[in-house]
Design a protein around this motif. Structure first.
Motif, PDB file in Angstrom:
ATOM      1  N   CYS B 126      -5.162  -6.116  -8.158  1.00 38.57           N
ATOM      2  CA  CYS B 126      -3.768  -5.722  -8.290  1.00 38.57           C
ATOM      3  C   CYS B 126      -3.597  -4.522  -7.376  1.00 38.57           C
ATOM      4  O   CYS B 126      -4.096  -3.434  -7.651  1.00 38.57           O
ATOM      5  CB  CYS B 126      -3.444  -5.345  -9.739  1.00 38.57           C
ATOM      6  N   ARG B 127      -2.898  -4.758  -6.249  1.00 39.01           N
ATOM      7  CA  ARG B 127      -2.825  -3.688  -5.262  1.00 39.01           C
ATOM      8  C   ARG B 127      -1.504  -3.751  -4.499  1.00 39.01           C
ATOM      9  O   ARG B 127      -0.791  -4.752  -4.530  1.00 39.01           O
ATOM     10  CB  ARG B 127      -3.989  -3.815  -4.281  1.00 39.01           C
ATOM     11  N   ARG B 128      -1.246  -2.652  -3.800  1.00 35.12           N
ATOM     12  CA  ARG B 128      -0.059  -2.634  -2.943  1.00 35.12           C
ATOM     13  C   ARG B 128      -0.386  -3.363  -1.651  1.00 35.12           C
ATOM     14  O   ARG B 128      -1.526  -3.374  -1.192  1.00 35.12           O
ATOM     15  CB  ARG B 128       0.367  -1.211  -2.650  1.00 35.12           C
ATOM     16  N   ALA B 129       0.637  -3.976  -1.061  1.00 31.28           N
ATOM     17  CA  ALA B 129       0.434  -4.698   0.201  1.00 31.28           C
ATOM     18  C   ALA B 129       1.752  -4.716   0.956  1.00 31.28           C
ATOM     19  O   ALA B 129       2.761  -4.188   0.480  1.00 31.28           O
ATOM     20  CB  ALA B 129      -0.046  -6.110  -0.094  1.00 31.28           C
ATOM     21  N   ARG B 130       1.705  -5.271   2.150  1.00 30.01           N
ATOM     22  CA  ARG B 130       2.927  -5.397   2.949  1.00 30.01           C
ATOM     23  C   ARG B 130       3.421  -6.836   2.857  1.00 30.01           C
ATOM     24  O   ARG B 130       2.626  -7.770   2.943  1.00 30.01           O
ATOM     25  CB  ARG B 130       2.640  -5.061   4.420  1.00 30.01           C
ATOM     26  N   ALA B 131       4.698  -6.993   2.716  1.00 34.97           N
ATOM     27  CA  ALA B 131       5.249  -8.339   2.574  1.00 34.97           C
ATOM     28  C   ALA B 131       5.133  -9.099   3.882  1.00 34.97           C
ATOM     29  O   ALA B 131       5.555  -8.614   4.934  1.00 34.97           O
ATOM     30  CB  ALA B 131       6.712  -8.268   2.144  1.00 34.97           C
ATOM     31  N   SER B 132       4.545 -10.285   3.817  1.00 37.61           N
ATOM     32  CA  SER B 132       4.555 -11.167   4.979  1.00 37.61           C
ATOM     33  C   SER B 132       5.963 -11.746   5.112  1.00 37.61           C
ATOM     34  O   SER B 132       6.811 -11.565   4.239  1.00 37.61           O
ATOM     35  CB  SER B 132       3.546 -12.291   4.778  1.00 37.61           C
ATOM     36  N   ILE B 148       3.758  -5.485  -4.514  1.00 35.59           N
ATOM     37  CA  ILE B 148       2.539  -5.474  -5.316  1.00 35.59           C
ATOM     38  C   ILE B 148       1.987  -6.887  -5.320  1.00 35.59           C
ATOM     39  O   ILE B 148       2.735  -7.843  -5.536  1.00 35.59           O
ATOM     40  CB  ILE B 148       2.813  -5.068  -6.778  1.00 35.59           C
ATOM     41  N   LEU B 149       0.705  -6.995  -5.072  1.00 32.97           N
ATOM     42  CA  LEU B 149       0.058  -8.298  -5.135  1.00 32.97           C
ATOM     43  C   LEU B 149      -0.959  -8.282  -6.265  1.00 32.97           C
ATOM     44  O   LEU B 149      -1.831  -7.402  -6.311  1.00 32.97           O
ATOM     45  CB  LEU B 149      -0.661  -8.620  -3.822  1.00 32.97           C
ATOM     46  N   PRO B 169       8.293  -6.928  -5.924  1.00 28.53           N
ATOM     47  CA  PRO B 169       8.863  -5.882  -5.068  1.00 28.53           C
ATOM     48  C   PRO B 169       8.252  -4.529  -5.446  1.00 28.53           C
ATOM     49  O   PRO B 169       8.252  -4.160  -6.621  1.00 28.53           O
ATOM     50  CB  PRO B 169      10.356  -5.903  -5.399  1.00 28.53           C
ATOM     51  N   GLY B 170       7.751  -3.795  -4.474  1.00 32.38           N
ATOM     52  CA  GLY B 170       7.092  -2.517  -4.729  1.00 32.38           C
ATOM     53  C   GLY B 170       8.020  -1.512  -5.389  1.00 32.38           C
ATOM     54  O   GLY B 170       7.620  -0.747  -6.264  1.00 32.38           O
ATOM     55  N   LEU B 176       2.345  -0.372 -11.065  1.00 30.91           N
ATOM     56  CA  LEU B 176       1.702  -1.449 -11.829  1.00 30.91           C
ATOM     57  C   LEU B 176       0.214  -1.485 -11.516  1.00 30.91           C
ATOM     58  O   LEU B 176      -0.193  -1.505 -10.356  1.00 30.91           O
ATOM     59  CB  LEU B 176       2.340  -2.801 -11.475  1.00 30.91           C
ATOM     60  N   SER B 177      -0.592  -1.484 -12.555  1.00 29.86           N
ATOM     61  CA  SER B 177      -2.038  -1.437 -12.347  1.00 29.86           C
ATOM     62  C   SER B 177      -2.727  -2.657 -12.944  1.00 29.86           C
ATOM     63  O   SER B 177      -2.158  -3.355 -13.784  1.00 29.86           O
ATOM     64  CB  SER B 177      -2.616  -0.191 -13.022  1.00 29.86           C
TER      65      SER B 177
END
Lengths: 262, 262
Positions: B126-132, B148-149, B169-170, B176-177
């Motif tokens: 569960c981590r932050r990411a950039r939207a493709s 968040i993925l 959506p971040g 969120l953890s």
DNA sequence: GAGTGGTCTAGACCACGCG
DNA sequence: GCGTGGTCTAGACCACTCA
């Protein structure tokens, strides 16, 4: 509900006999709904025709227009009937241009279903057979009872996409032929209404991912390692009577199965 | 709100200004429905709480009870509120015992979902990411925006059955953890309501049959030749705003995807 | 303009849950 | 016994369709 001798039932039914355990209070509009439903089943009004106006029905059942209204509202919510302001209320049919292929949830990846147009049908066979145990159970028949088995391929834009088998109770569909299956323009369910007086009202589907056997793969023009959607549909007429078991294999490389959740 | 100066709109809105081309006649009850909807969105009443009685709302909006009733009827039909005779009308929540896992249509072949109980969850990450590009489009974000993925496995009776990825959506789900994902008892959507004030109201699913890659197969404990159901779900909050993209792989050897067609 | 479904109201009464 | 949602009525008026 008013002053004349009660020929219609509701007046009497107003105070239902208290059943031993379940009081089962049933509102008037539910009873009216039941009466309209019965007329629908018995074919008093045919698919596509209009039913009497709310006022007429209110008079007939000796209740207020509002009560008939609520009964029809529920029938409309269940897609048994279609309301058209200014025109009347009509018995729903699968032949409607609008909601054609109501039960087919397969949509093309590119473009929408309208431009894709109706599927080209190839009927592989259509014959009488004996119900196996599982088919019999699904259709509420006895094992060995006569059923009609039809097999066909549906193609979109020339690409075979659906391979399906239909099992129908022999009783209700006596005489169904491959020609009939192939020649009728429009939804098969519309043909069932027209030719056999059988109206499919709702359906359940169980969906799985499977691999085709050699014959199935060949019919669809895919390899045996191409995963396919297995869609088992049980369609019902009035009164929750099962009337068709359909087993389909869907290609999902060019289409997808769509479902809206509420 | 009753005998005081009219701050509520409907009385004034009763005669809508005729728009240039589209008259867009909107019945009073629709306007009321809109007002109630706005209060729901703004959190005037929280999930699980009761909203004011029909009489109260009728007073507040200066319309008859019947009109409020029809508005609430529609909200109830859309599962935004729940009516309980004798008690009141309540803001719907995914934490309800009854309709828990409203959006999960996977049922066990043997027995029913209740005895099977809730799934055991294993959160993989569960981590932050950039939207493709495709995730951004689905969630109405811009490519590269923070999302968040989360990835997890759901098991039933100890058998890993669902492997899924969630994109959120971040903005709305900041913080969120994995612990949060893992520790909350009950539906994830209930946790979203509680922790982030995000209520999922409806969803669309696109379903396909696929083969897993090596990693996916291993996660689910199946071979790479086992066909799986690919379920892509887009879930929406109020106002049709997309708030979650979920991509799942479902095993369908012990379960099936169920769909009721009307 | 007549007929149909759609909206709105006001008031009465019923079934249900709970204190 | 009270308050809540649920049913039923009667009547008025509105929007839509079609002749």
């Amino acid at each position: 509900m008013s002053s004349l001798p009660p020929t219609a039932t509701p007046a009497a039914a107003r105070t239902p006999a208290p059943a031993a355990v379940a009081p089962a209070f049933s509102p008037l509009y539910q009873q009216i709904k039941g009466l309209i439903l019965r007329s629908l089943q018995e074919g008093e009004w045919k698919p596509g025709e209009s039913i009497p106006s709310e006022m007429d029905l209110a008079g007939r059942f000796r209740v207020s227009q509002g009560t008939v209204r609520k009964a029809i509202d529920e029938l409309a919510a269940e897609n048994l009937v279609i309301r058209r302001q200014g025109k009347g209320t009509f018995v729903a049919t699968h032949a409607e241009h609008q909601v054609q292929y109501r039960f087919l949830k397969l949509l093309p990846d590119q473009g929408d279903a309208r431009e894709e147009g109706p599927a080209q049908r190839t009927v592989l066979e259509c014959r009488r057979a004996r119900a196996s145990a599982d088919v019999a159970r699904a259709l509420a028949l006895r094992t060995g009872d006569t059923v009609i088995l039809a097999r066909r391929i549906l193609a979109f834009a020339g690409v075979p996409t659906i391979l399906e088998e239909l099992w129908l109770p022999g009783q209700a569909f006596k005489g169904l032929s491959a020609e009939q299956m192939a020649s009728y323009q429009g939804p098969t369910y519309a043909m069932f209404e027209l030719e056999f007086g059988v109206r499919m009202v709702r359906a359940d589907e169980k969906i799985r991912a499977v691999l085709p056997d050699a014959a199935q793969a060949q019919s669809l023009g895919v390899s045996e390692t191409t995963p396919l959607l297995s869609v088992e549909r049980l369609a019902y007429t009035y009164n929750d009577a099962p009337m068709e078991l359909r087993r389909g294999l869907y290609r999902t490389d060019t289409h997808y199965y769509f479902n809206a959740l509420n």
